[in-house]
Motif scaffolding. Structure first.
Motif, PDB file in Angstrom:
ATOM      1  N   VAL A 208       0.846  -1.197   0.000  1.00 43.50           N
ATOM      2  CA  VAL A 208       0.000   0.000   0.000  1.00 43.50           C
ATOM      3  C   VAL A 208       0.882   1.248   0.000  1.00 43.50           C
ATOM      4  CG1 VAL A 208      -1.670   1.316   1.342  1.00 43.50           C
ATOM      5  CG2 VAL A 208      -1.967  -1.140   1.055  1.00 43.50           C
ATOM      6  N   ARG A 209       1.928   1.251   0.802  1.00 41.50           N
ATOM      7  CA  ARG A 209       2.829   2.406   0.838  1.00 41.50           C
ATOM      8  C   ARG A 209       3.623   2.528  -0.457  1.00 41.50           C
ATOM      9  NH1 ARG A 209       3.045  -0.167   5.795  1.00 41.50           N
ATOM     10  NH2 ARG A 209       2.420   1.092   7.597  1.00 41.50           N
ATOM     11  N   THR A 210       4.124   1.386  -0.949  1.00 45.84           N
ATOM     12  CA  THR A 210       4.959   1.423  -2.149  1.00 45.84           C
ATOM     13  C   THR A 210       4.151   1.799  -3.381  1.00 45.84           C
ATOM     14  OG1 THR A 210       6.261  -0.347  -1.145  1.00 45.84           O
ATOM     15  CG2 THR A 210       6.682   0.126  -3.452  1.00 45.84           C
ATOM     16  N   SER A 211       2.870   1.461  -3.418  1.00 44.54           N
ATOM     17  CA  SER A 211       2.049   1.790  -4.586  1.00 44.54           C
ATOM     18  C   SER A 211       1.948   3.298  -4.784  1.00 44.54           C
ATOM     19  CB  SER A 211       0.654   1.182  -4.432  1.00 44.54           C
ATOM     20  OG  SER A 211      -0.021   1.741  -3.309  1.00 44.54           O
ATOM     21  N   ALA A 212       1.954   4.060  -3.686  1.00 42.11           N
ATOM     22  CA  ALA A 212       1.928   5.519  -3.821  1.00 42.11           C
ATOM     23  C   ALA A 212       3.199   6.026  -4.485  1.00 42.11           C
ATOM     24  CB  ALA A 212       1.747   6.167  -2.451  1.00 42.11           C
ATOM     25  N   ILE A 213       4.328   5.394  -4.181  1.00 37.81           N
ATOM     26  CA  ILE A 213       5.592   5.799  -4.806  1.00 37.81           C
ATOM     27  C   ILE A 213       5.601   5.431  -6.281  1.00 37.81           C
ATOM     28  CG2 ILE A 213       8.100   5.502  -4.731  1.00 37.81           C
ATOM     29  CD1 ILE A 213       7.832   4.886  -1.756  1.00 37.81           C
ATOM     30  N   LEU A 214       5.072   4.246  -6.618  1.00 37.56           N
ATOM     31  CA  LEU A 214       5.033   3.847  -8.027  1.00 37.56           C
ATOM     32  C   LEU A 214       4.160   4.782  -8.849  1.00 37.56           C
ATOM     33  CD1 LEU A 214       4.773  -0.056  -7.804  1.00 37.56           C
ATOM     34  CD2 LEU A 214       6.769   1.330  -8.339  1.00 37.56           C
ATOM     35  N   GLY A 215       3.139   5.365  -8.229  1.00 38.17           N
ATOM     36  CA  GLY A 215       2.299   6.303  -8.963  1.00 38.17           C
ATOM     37  C   GLY A 215       3.048   7.530  -9.442  1.00 38.17           C
ATOM     38  N   LEU A 216       4.170   7.839  -8.824  1.00 40.14           N
ATOM     39  CA  LEU A 216       4.946   9.006  -9.221  1.00 40.14           C
ATOM     40  C   LEU A 216       5.525   8.874 -10.626  1.00 40.14           C
ATOM     41  CD1 LEU A 216       6.845   9.704  -5.869  1.00 40.14           C
ATOM     42  CD2 LEU A 216       4.792  10.819  -6.724  1.00 40.14           C
ATOM     43  N   ILE A 217       5.682   7.644 -11.131  1.00 40.49           N
ATOM     44  CA  ILE A 217       6.212   7.477 -12.488  1.00 40.49           C
ATOM     45  C   ILE A 217       5.096   7.358 -13.515  1.00 40.49           C
ATOM     46  CG2 ILE A 217       8.313   6.395 -11.610  1.00 40.49           C
ATOM     47  CD1 ILE A 217       7.197   3.697 -12.496  1.00 40.49           C
ATOM     48  N   GLY A 218       3.836   7.494 -13.078  1.00 43.12           N
ATOM     49  CA  GLY A 218       2.732   7.573 -14.020  1.00 43.12           C
ATOM     50  C   GLY A 218       1.957   6.305 -14.240  1.00 43.12           C
ATOM     51  N   VAL A 219       2.054   5.319 -13.331  1.00 44.46           N
ATOM     52  CA  VAL A 219       1.308   4.075 -13.528  1.00 44.46           C
ATOM     53  C   VAL A 219      -0.089   4.146 -12.940  1.00 44.46           C
ATOM     54  CG1 VAL A 219       3.397   2.676 -13.624  1.00 44.46           C
ATOM     55  CG2 VAL A 219       2.267   3.069 -11.424  1.00 44.46           C
ATOM     56  N   GLY A 220      -0.477   5.296 -12.436  1.00 44.03           N
ATOM     57  CA  GLY A 220      -1.826   5.461 -11.916  1.00 44.03           C
ATOM     58  C   GLY A 220      -1.863   5.404 -10.405  1.00 44.03           C
ATOM     59  N   GLY A 221      -3.020   5.710  -9.875  1.00 38.44           N
ATOM     60  CA  GLY A 221      -3.179   5.658  -8.434  1.00 38.44           C
ATOM     61  C   GLY A 221      -2.930   6.998  -7.788  1.00 38.44           C
ATOM     62  N   VAL A 222      -2.815   6.961  -6.480  1.00 38.59           N
ATOM     63  CA  VAL A 222      -2.725   8.189  -5.717  1.00 38.59           C
ATOM     64  C   VAL A 222      -1.406   8.920  -5.968  1.00 38.59           C
ATOM     65  CG1 VAL A 222      -1.778   7.038  -3.667  1.00 38.59           C
ATOM     66  CG2 VAL A 222      -3.089   9.133  -3.416  1.00 38.59           C
ATOM     67  N   GLY A 223      -0.350   8.185  -6.239  1.00 42.70           N
ATOM     68  CA  GLY A 223       0.930   8.831  -6.504  1.00 42.70           C
ATOM     69  C   GLY A 223       0.915   9.647  -7.783  1.00 42.70           C
ATOM     70  N   ASP A 224       0.262   9.120  -8.805  1.00 44.35           N
ATOM     71  CA  ASP A 224       0.124   9.853 -10.061  1.00 44.35           C
ATOM     72  C   ASP A 224      -0.662  11.141  -9.855  1.00 44.35           C
ATOM     73  OD1 ASP A 224       0.242  10.533 -12.683  1.00 44.35           O
ATOM     74  OD2 ASP A 224      -1.043   8.907 -13.411  1.00 44.35           O
ATOM     75  N   LEU A 225      -1.732  11.059  -9.081  1.00 45.04           N
ATOM     76  CA  LEU A 225      -2.537  12.243  -8.792  1.00 45.04           C
ATOM     77  C   LEU A 225      -1.745  13.266  -7.976  1.00 45.04           C
ATOM     78  CD1 LEU A 225      -5.384  13.413  -9.140  1.00 45.04           C
ATOM     79  CD2 LEU A 225      -6.008  12.326  -6.987  1.00 45.04           C
ATOM     80  N   LEU A 226      -0.970  12.789  -7.036  1.00 46.94           N
ATOM     81  CA  LEU A 226      -0.156  13.686  -6.212  1.00 46.94           C
ATOM     82  C   LEU A 226       0.885  14.412  -7.050  1.00 46.94           C
ATOM     83  CD1 LEU A 226       0.585  14.689  -3.379  1.00 46.94           C
ATOM     84  CD2 LEU A 226       2.093  12.709  -3.148  1.00 46.94           C
ATOM     85  N   THR A 227       1.461  13.725  -8.016  1.00 45.37           N
ATOM     86  CA  THR A 227       2.437  14.362  -8.903  1.00 45.37           C
ATOM     87  C   THR A 227       1.801  15.480  -9.709  1.00 45.37           C
ATOM     88  OG1 THR A 227       3.672  12.284  -9.067  1.00 45.37           O
ATOM     89  CG2 THR A 227       4.094  13.938 -10.749  1.00 45.37           C
ATOM     90  N   GLY A 228       0.615  15.233 -10.259  1.00 41.93           N
ATOM     91  CA  GLY A 228      -0.053  16.258 -11.052  1.00 41.93           C
ATOM     92  C   GLY A 228      -0.427  17.476 -10.228  1.00 41.93           C
TER      93      GLY A 228
END
Length: 281
Positions: free
Chosen positions: A213-233
């Protein structure tokens, strides 16, 4: 018996040699030199470090003074995508780790199978999930499935090690009995090892999900979707009020998952708590 005779009969105890501190001091000096070299090589902006507390307070005010709660539904939706990514990655990773980790345990698989498997696990552990996602996205594209695959592959290295270490901690009596009765590798693992190791392995599987769950937010930073992708935008467009809402959602959801998963893991490993029923005493 005289005092001289007693003194002569008493064994002579030599004082222990003083430990040599040269090796310890050499390691301490080398570590200090590495830290100093790293600090000098980074060329830190000390003025920026001095202003860091005030800047942090200012950005926290921008994020949480007036959060934009209209973004809450979309933030929850993307957080759910990250949770799905983490769950699928944990499920795939745990299955592969269990299948490969059991024969990697000492006393289960032969050495010619055990050693190569452990070497593969060590190599996988050395590669971060972000690097794995960057490699496989050339095939699967920028989708949440890419993140789930990266979490599954990255989790195999660590979870497989947990698996074979748990198997090695099981008392060998039952497994030896199954093996003596003519059981093969699968039968030995199924009937001799799995009943004793299953509670700990299921607890570790839930812990793997928490980590994902924690790592998925980091993976979103490279654009694979999820909360990390939204946080980057939101961060790139300086929408700090939306960033604040997103951080609140991530913290609350992560803490809730940790609490529920922790309670389930305690129930699996320790069992239900004993309750005193009125009228039984």
């Amino acid at each position: 018996m005289t005092a001289a005779t007693l003194t002569a009969a008493r064994p002579v105890v030599a004082a222990p040699a003083r430990p040599r501190r040269l090796a310890v001091r050499a390691v301490q000096g080398g570590a200090t030199a590495v830290v100093l070299a790293a600090v000098l090589h980074l060329r830190l902006d000390w003025a920026a470090l001095r202003d860091l507390p005030s800047d942090l307070v200012r950005y926290l005010g921008l994020m949480f003074a007036h959060p934009d709660w209209s973004r809450l539904p979309y933030a929850l939706e993307q957080t759910w995508v990250s949770v799905q990514m983490a769950w699928l990655g944990a499920l795939l990773g745990v299955v592969v780790s269990t299948v490969l980790g059991v024969p990697a345990a000492r006393g289960v698989g032969p050495w010619w199978l055990r050693l190569p498997l452990r070497a593969v696990f060590a190599v996988v552990r050395a590669v971060p999930e972000v690097i794995i996602a960057i490699v496989i996205l050339t095939v699967t594209g920028l989708t949440p499935f890419t993140g789930a695959l990266a979490l599954a592959i990255g989790g195999v290295g660590t979870h497989a090690r947990w698996t074979y270490e748990t198997i090695e901690g099981v008392p060998p009596g039952t497994a030896e009995a199954v093996r003596a009765a003519g059981g093969n590798l699968f039968e030995t693992a199924r009937w001799g090892l799995w009943p004793a190791a299953a509670p700990e392995l299921m607890s570790l599987a839930l812990y793997r999900f928490e980590l994902n769950v924690r790592t998925s937010a980091i993976l979103g930073l490279i654009g694979v979707g999820g909360v990390g992708d939204l946080l980057t935008g939101y961060t790139q467009y300086r929408q700090w009020d939306a960033v604040g809402v997103l951080i609140v959602v991530v913290v609350v959801v992560t803490m809730a998952i940790d609490a529920v998963s922790g309670a389930i893991r305690r129930r699996i490993t320790k069992g239900a708590r004993a309750r005193v029923v009125e009228g039984t005493e």
